[in-house]
Design a protein around this motif. Structure first.
Motif, PDB file in Angstrom:
ATOM      1  N   SER A   3      47.320  34.430  32.480  1.00  0.00           N
ATOM      2  CA  SER A   3      46.617  35.640  32.053  1.00  0.00           C
ATOM      3  C   SER A   3      47.281  36.883  32.638  1.00  0.00           C
ATOM      4  O   SER A   3      47.480  37.882  31.938  1.00  0.00           O
ATOM      5  CB  SER A   3      45.141  35.573  32.471  1.00  0.00           C
ATOM      6  OG  SER A   3      44.502  36.804  32.211  1.00  0.00           O
ATOM      7  N   LEU A  14      42.089  38.296  26.705  1.00  0.00           N
ATOM      8  CA  LEU A  14      41.193  37.272  26.152  1.00  0.00           C
ATOM      9  C   LEU A  14      41.179  36.014  27.016  1.00  0.00           C
ATOM     10  O   LEU A  14      40.114  35.451  27.295  1.00  0.00           O
ATOM     11  CB  LEU A  14      41.602  36.914  24.722  1.00  0.00           C
ATOM     12  CG  LEU A  14      41.274  37.948  23.661  1.00  0.00           C
ATOM     13  CD1 LEU A  14      41.937  37.578  22.331  1.00  0.00           C
ATOM     14  CD2 LEU A  14      39.775  38.078  23.483  1.00  0.00           C
ATOM     15  N   LEU A  15      42.346  35.575  27.455  1.00  0.00           N
ATOM     16  CA  LEU A  15      42.420  34.395  28.316  1.00  0.00           C
ATOM     17  C   LEU A  15      41.688  34.653  29.635  1.00  0.00           C
ATOM     18  O   LEU A  15      40.913  33.811  30.100  1.00  0.00           O
ATOM     19  CB  LEU A  15      43.882  34.007  28.571  1.00  0.00           C
ATOM     20  CG  LEU A  15      44.102  32.816  29.490  1.00  0.00           C
ATOM     21  CD1 LEU A  15      43.410  31.568  28.948  1.00  0.00           C
ATOM     22  CD2 LEU A  15      45.596  32.580  29.678  1.00  0.00           C
ATOM     23  N   PHE A  49      34.877  40.364  34.124  1.00  0.00           N
ATOM     24  CA  PHE A  49      34.653  40.107  32.705  1.00  0.00           C
ATOM     25  C   PHE A  49      34.344  41.407  31.968  1.00  0.00           C
ATOM     26  O   PHE A  49      34.883  41.663  30.883  1.00  0.00           O
ATOM     27  CB  PHE A  49      33.511  39.094  32.538  1.00  0.00           C
ATOM     28  CG  PHE A  49      33.240  38.722  31.105  1.00  0.00           C
ATOM     29  CD1 PHE A  49      33.946  37.704  30.499  1.00  0.00           C
ATOM     30  CD2 PHE A  49      32.281  39.395  30.366  1.00  0.00           C
ATOM     31  CE1 PHE A  49      33.707  37.353  29.181  1.00  0.00           C
ATOM     32  CE2 PHE A  49      32.034  39.062  29.047  1.00  0.00           C
ATOM     33  CZ  PHE A  49      32.747  38.037  28.454  1.00  0.00           C
ATOM     34  N   ALA A 109      39.280  36.753  30.136  1.00  0.00           N
ATOM     35  CA  ALA A 109      37.848  36.821  29.853  1.00  0.00           C
ATOM     36  C   ALA A 109      37.251  35.420  29.713  1.00  0.00           C
ATOM     37  O   ALA A 109      36.128  35.167  30.173  1.00  0.00           O
ATOM     38  CB  ALA A 109      37.591  37.645  28.594  1.00  0.00           C
ATOM     39  N   LEU A 110      37.992  34.506  29.091  1.00  0.00           N
ATOM     40  CA  LEU A 110      37.514  33.120  28.979  1.00  0.00           C
ATOM     41  C   LEU A 110      37.364  32.478  30.359  1.00  0.00           C
ATOM     42  O   LEU A 110      36.359  31.815  30.642  1.00  0.00           O
ATOM     43  CB  LEU A 110      38.463  32.292  28.107  1.00  0.00           C
ATOM     44  CG  LEU A 110      38.395  32.545  26.609  1.00  0.00           C
ATOM     45  CD1 LEU A 110      39.522  31.802  25.897  1.00  0.00           C
ATOM     46  CD2 LEU A 110      37.048  32.098  26.059  1.00  0.00           C
ATOM     47  N   VAL A 111      38.352  32.680  31.210  1.00  0.00           N
ATOM     48  CA  VAL A 111      38.304  32.103  32.551  1.00  0.00           C
ATOM     49  C   VAL A 111      37.144  32.703  33.346  1.00  0.00           C
ATOM     50  O   VAL A 111      36.379  31.981  34.000  1.00  0.00           O
ATOM     51  CB  VAL A 111      39.651  32.304  33.287  1.00  0.00           C
ATOM     52  CG1 VAL A 111      39.549  31.879  34.744  1.00  0.00           C
ATOM     53  CG2 VAL A 111      40.770  31.542  32.586  1.00  0.00           C
ATOM     54  N   THR A 159      42.712  26.013  36.638  1.00  0.00           N
ATOM     55  CA  THR A 159      42.151  27.362  36.699  1.00  0.00           C
ATOM     56  C   THR A 159      43.184  28.352  37.199  1.00  0.00           C
ATOM     57  O   THR A 159      43.379  29.420  36.609  1.00  0.00           O
ATOM     58  CB  THR A 159      40.907  27.383  37.620  1.00  0.00           C
ATOM     59  OG1 THR A 159      39.946  26.462  37.113  1.00  0.00           O
ATOM     60  CG2 THR A 159      40.297  28.768  37.690  1.00  0.00           C
ATOM     61  N   GLY A 210      34.467  34.197  32.128  1.00  0.00           N
ATOM     62  CA  GLY A 210      33.218  33.785  31.500  1.00  0.00           C
ATOM     63  C   GLY A 210      32.814  32.393  31.956  1.00  0.00           C
ATOM     64  O   GLY A 210      31.641  32.140  32.270  1.00  0.00           O
ATOM     65  N   ALA A 211      33.779  31.481  32.026  1.00  0.00           N
ATOM     66  CA  ALA A 211      33.497  30.120  32.497  1.00  0.00           C
ATOM     67  C   ALA A 211      33.054  30.137  33.959  1.00  0.00           C
ATOM     68  O   ALA A 211      32.143  29.394  34.348  1.00  0.00           O
ATOM     69  CB  ALA A 211      34.728  29.237  32.321  1.00  0.00           C
ATOM     70  N   LEU A 232      45.876  29.038  34.572  1.00  0.00           N
ATOM     71  CA  LEU A 232      45.383  29.917  33.502  1.00  0.00           C
ATOM     72  C   LEU A 232      45.274  31.361  33.985  1.00  0.00           C
ATOM     73  O   LEU A 232      45.578  32.298  33.242  1.00  0.00           O
ATOM     74  CB  LEU A 232      44.032  29.420  32.986  1.00  0.00           C
ATOM     75  CG  LEU A 232      44.071  28.120  32.193  1.00  0.00           C
ATOM     76  CD1 LEU A 232      42.656  27.630  31.898  1.00  0.00           C
ATOM     77  CD2 LEU A 232      44.866  28.295  30.902  1.00  0.00           C
ATOM     78  N   GLU A 233      44.867  31.545  35.242  1.00  0.00           N
ATOM     79  CA  GLU A 233      44.777  32.910  35.784  1.00  0.00           C
ATOM     80  C   GLU A 233      46.158  33.535  35.911  1.00  0.00           C
ATOM     81  O   GLU A 233      46.337  34.712  35.572  1.00  0.00           O
ATOM     82  CB  GLU A 233      44.055  32.879  37.140  1.00  0.00           C
ATOM     83  CG  GLU A 233      42.576  32.610  36.986  1.00  0.00           C
ATOM     84  CD  GLU A 233      41.868  32.309  38.281  1.00  0.00           C
ATOM     85  OE1 GLU A 233      40.651  32.582  38.348  1.00  0.00           O
ATOM     86  OE2 GLU A 233      42.509  31.799  39.237  1.00  0.00           O
TER      87      GLU A 233
END
Length: 117
Positions: free
Chosen positions: A54, A69-70, A98, A72-74, A47, A76-77, A50-51
């Motif tokens: 991003s 987008l990345l 988000f 937002a995916l993180v 996590t 959103g999860a 990925l942050e």
């Protein structure tokens, strides 16, 4: 003078750097949260990575949409995880991030039109 769009961009970059480092160097309580949510012990590293990715992507004009987008995916999860575990209060901040990211993806003309309503 800094534009509101640039301020939003750099605020999001700063958030994702902070969140990424917090997840990578997670205190015990956060690592326990990940385990309670059913994620493996290493998941906070994924996590956080990925942050940070991003943040880097958002900070470069050529890759900013991919970074958004990345992110937002993180986020959103994160929202989905917190809602599944009925942690409504903690879900609000990732949800706000988000929404801010979604606003960055909205074309400029649509944003201007929505603001004038």
């Amino acid at each position: 003078m800094i534009s509101s769009r640039a301020l939003l961009t750099w605020s999001l970059v700063a958030f994702f750097v902070f969140a990424g480092l917090l997840n990578i160097f997670a205190p015990l309580s956060l690592r326990e949260d990940y385990l309670n949510w059913g994620y493996p012990g290493w998941f906070h590293y994924a996590t956080g990575s990925l942050e940070l990715l991003s943040a880097v992507l958002q900070g470069r004009r050529a890759t900013s949409k991919l970074g958004v987008l990345l992110g937002a995916l993180v986020m959103g999860a994160a929202v989905i995880t917190l809602l599944i575990y009925h942690d409504w209060l903690h879900a609000t901040f990732p949800l706000l991030i988000f929404v801010a990211l979604a606003g960055k993806l909205m074309p400029e003309a649509q944003r201007s039109q929505r603001l004038s309503i």
